[in-house]
Design a protein around this motif. Structure first.
Motif: not given
Length: 200
Positions: A54-57, A106-111, A120-125, A150-155
């Motif tokens: 989910l994005t910040p919006d 799980i968080e490492r795999a999800a990221a 995208y990258e996330a602030d929290s999981f 989630c923000e589009p900051t990764a390749d």
């Protein structure tokens, strides 16, 4: 369950009949409660993560991906196999070795899966649930995770056999697709319904 011993099958032997990237097909020789014996084939695969981003919006990050098994493009959400570097087992350990990994693993795999498939990258999981989606025919464990901010900051870093496009949609539209039977991906449906149960 009180009658579990009466229902249990005895495993007499086990061997992999076929192996390929992502899973094995295993045959167990089993004895049933009535004393008869036979072979039982099933898919044996490592544990996986399924990410509801989910994005910040509050919009949902979704993917459209070609699914050869059903012969169509399928709307879903990022998902993938846990890897050994995630900790607590992973792809080389087999599903039975990592059915209850730590939240950190799980968080490492999800990221990783979120970044690779969507960019995208996330602030929290947050873990939503863990399920065995097809335990009549597969030894598979899926850890469903909510990713927020989630923000589009990764390749993106797609596998050679992944054909994926990325889109953001209003979350309520994604929920409506679940309710109206338009979203066919079982992993995405499970994640959305658990999000509804826990957060809405």
């Amino acid at each position: 369950m009180d009658d579990s011993d009466d229902l249990a099958w005895e495993t007499l032997g086990s061997a992999v009949d076929y192996t390929c990237p992502g899973f094995d097909v295993r045959r167990d020789e089993v004895r049933f409660p009535d004393g008869e014996a036979d072979g039982f084939h099933y898919v044996d695969e490592p544990p996986a993560v399924v990410v509801l981003p989910l994005t910040p919006d509050g919009d949902a990050v979704v993917i459209d991906e070609w699914r050869q098994a059903v012969g169509r493009v399928n709307r879903g959400i990022p998902a993938g196999t846990m890897e050994p570097e995630d900790g607590d087992g992973g792809a080389d350990g087999g599903a039975s070795d990592a059915t209850d990994p730590s939240d950190d693993a799980i968080e490492r795999a999800a990221a990783r899966e979120l970044a690779e498939e969507t960019g995208y990258e996330a602030d929290s999981f947050e873990r939503l649930t863990t399920v065995e989606p097809t335990n009549g025919m597969a030894n598979a464990v899926h850890h469903h995770v909510l990713a927020t901010g989630c923000e589009p900051t990764a390749d993106r870093d797609l596998d050679h056999n992944e054909s994926i496009s990325v889109e953001t949609v209003p979350y309520d539209d994604l929920l409506a697709a679940v309710v109206d039977d338009e979203l066919r991906d079982g992993r995405a449906v499970t994640a959305v319904l658990w999000y509804e149960l826990l957060h809405r």
